[in-house]
Design a protein around this motif. Structure first.
Motif, PDB file in Angstrom:
ATOM      1  N   ALA A 208      14.425  26.221 -58.601  1.00 43.48           N
ATOM      2  CA  ALA A 208      14.094  27.141 -57.519  1.00 43.48           C
ATOM      3  C   ALA A 208      14.680  26.643 -56.200  1.00 43.48           C
ATOM      4  O   ALA A 208      14.661  25.453 -55.910  1.00 43.48           O
ATOM      5  CB  ALA A 208      12.582  27.277 -57.407  1.00 43.48           C
ATOM      6  N   ALA A 209      15.194  27.596 -55.402  1.00 42.73           N
ATOM      7  CA  ALA A 209      15.706  27.313 -54.061  1.00 42.73           C
ATOM      8  C   ALA A 209      15.414  28.532 -53.189  1.00 42.73           C
ATOM      9  O   ALA A 209      16.325  29.268 -52.794  1.00 42.73           O
ATOM     10  CB  ALA A 209      17.202  27.003 -54.104  1.00 42.73           C
ATOM     11  N   PRO A 210      14.141  28.788 -52.902  1.00 37.52           N
ATOM     12  CA  PRO A 210      13.741  30.054 -52.285  1.00 37.52           C
ATOM     13  C   PRO A 210      14.163  30.192 -50.828  1.00 37.52           C
ATOM     14  O   PRO A 210      14.476  29.213 -50.156  1.00 37.52           O
ATOM     15  CB  PRO A 210      12.218  30.015 -52.406  1.00 37.52           C
ATOM     16  CG  PRO A 210      11.882  28.559 -52.422  1.00 37.52           C
ATOM     17  CD  PRO A 210      13.008  27.898 -53.161  1.00 37.52           C
ATOM     18  N   GLY A 211      14.126  31.435 -50.374  1.00 36.87           N
ATOM     19  CA  GLY A 211      14.435  31.746 -48.985  1.00 36.87           C
ATOM     20  C   GLY A 211      15.328  32.954 -48.869  1.00 36.87           C
ATOM     21  O   GLY A 211      15.000  33.909 -48.172  1.00 36.87           O
ATOM     22  N   HIS A 212      16.463  32.906 -49.548  1.00 40.28           N
ATOM     23  CA  HIS A 212      17.316  34.100 -49.556  1.00 40.28           C
ATOM     24  C   HIS A 212      16.533  35.268 -50.153  1.00 40.28           C
ATOM     25  O   HIS A 212      16.518  36.374 -49.610  1.00 40.28           O
ATOM     26  CB  HIS A 212      18.588  33.828 -50.350  1.00 40.28           C
ATOM     27  CG  HIS A 212      19.513  34.998 -50.446  1.00 40.28           C
ATOM     28  ND1 HIS A 212      20.148  35.522 -49.347  1.00 40.28           N
ATOM     29  CD2 HIS A 212      19.881  35.762 -51.505  1.00 40.28           C
ATOM     30  CE1 HIS A 212      20.875  36.565 -49.722  1.00 40.28           C
ATOM     31  NE2 HIS A 212      20.728  36.724 -51.027  1.00 40.28           N
TER      32      HIS A 212
END
Length: 302
Positions: A208-212
């Motif tokens: 996971a690499a959330p934000g976009h």
């Protein structure tokens, strides 16, 4: 301007092949990455033009592409582009698009047929990353890849699906995207939702690499001491490597996206990972190095 439709390289035992949908000036540079002044683009003209920025129009250049990975005897697709005949009224470049489809490009440029695909990774649920998940079969959307498992980030599936009111109804494209490119994969039983981390095989791991978007993710590749990270839309332009605190205009949570970007780029430097964004033109792949509080281009792969 490079158009490496058949670019291929190795990451240890993992073969990577790039299949480009299109590459062209897309949006005004100052609109794509808000908050960065024109001087950033002009001061880095030698590195950005013509593959990432068109000085004549002052538009950022982006590519739409699918990455084909062969790992452990399986064929894995990373993102599937825009698709044909989609209702995308919010984006004229994607609306009812026609032309050479992904199945034809995969066959011609990677020797891959739809039935050969084992896994489809959608780094997040935006229309230009999930469009060829499905195709129109006699008026009904059905999975393009009949034997594939589709890996979907669970937070995005919730946010963009009916439980999340299709992204809160802020963009009509989100509902169209879910209904024509995601819901049919659920209906066929081919969707697998994941959150946090998901191990595809001994070489490939989703994180996971959330934000976009709430479920934005990266795919890490590690094989025989070589490393790469497919970062999806954490990066839309190389200027975000130079200024990682600036998110694109498409990021739903810009500050969270910047934090994810900083974390992923820092690890890329520490571990010597090739950085593979979803939308970079040129070769599409870059090595980076630390440069003060940010990063710089160490080497663009040929």
């Amino acid at each position: 301007m490079a158009d490496d439709n058949a670019q291929a390289f190795q990451i240890g035992d993992v073969e990577v092949r790039r299949v480009v949908e299109w590459q062209a000036p897309f949006a005004p540079a100052l609109d794509l990455v808000p908050g960065l002044g024109a001087e950033v683009w002009h001061d880095n003209r030698e590195a950005l033009a013509p593959d990432h920025w068109d000085p004549g129009t002052d538009h950022a250049v982006v590519a739409l592409q699918t990455w084909v990975l062969r790992s452990g005897g399986r064929t894995v697709l990373v993102d599937t582009g825009v698709g044909h005949g989609r209702e995308r009224p919010g984006n004229p470049a994607f609306h009812r698009q026609q032309g050479e489809g992904l199945p034809a490009r995969l066959a011609a440029r990677a020797g891959v047929r739809p039935q050969d695909v084992d896994v489809v990774v959608n780094t997040h649920i935006h229309g230009d990353h999930v469009g060829w998940n499905t195709l129109d079969a006699d008026g009904a959307w059905v999975p393009t890849f009949p034997d594939a498992t589709y890996l979907l980030p669970a937070p995005d599936d919730h946010h963009f699906g009916p439980d999340g009111e299709y992204g809160g109804g802020l963009r009509p494209d989100d509902r169209f995207t879910y209904e024509d490119s995601i819901a049919p994969v659920h209906k066929s039983g081919q969707a697998v939702l994941w959150d946090g981390e998901y191990r595809i095989d001994e070489n490939l791991t989703l994180e996971a690499a959330p934000g976009h978007t709430p479920g934005s993710s990266v795919l890490r590749v590690t094989s025989r001491g070589e490393h790469a990270v497919f970062v999806g839309d954490l990066l839309h332009s190389p200027v975000q490597i130079l200024h990682p605190g600036h998110s694109s205009c498409f990021c739903l949570a810009p500050a969270q996206a910047a934090a994810s970007r900083q974390r992923v780029l820092e690890r890329a430097v520490e571990e010597g990972e090739l950085v593979v964004p979803a939308h970079f033109g040129g070769s599409g792949v870059v090595e980076i190095r630390r440069h003060g509080p940010a990063y710089a281009f160490a080497h663009w792969t040929p």
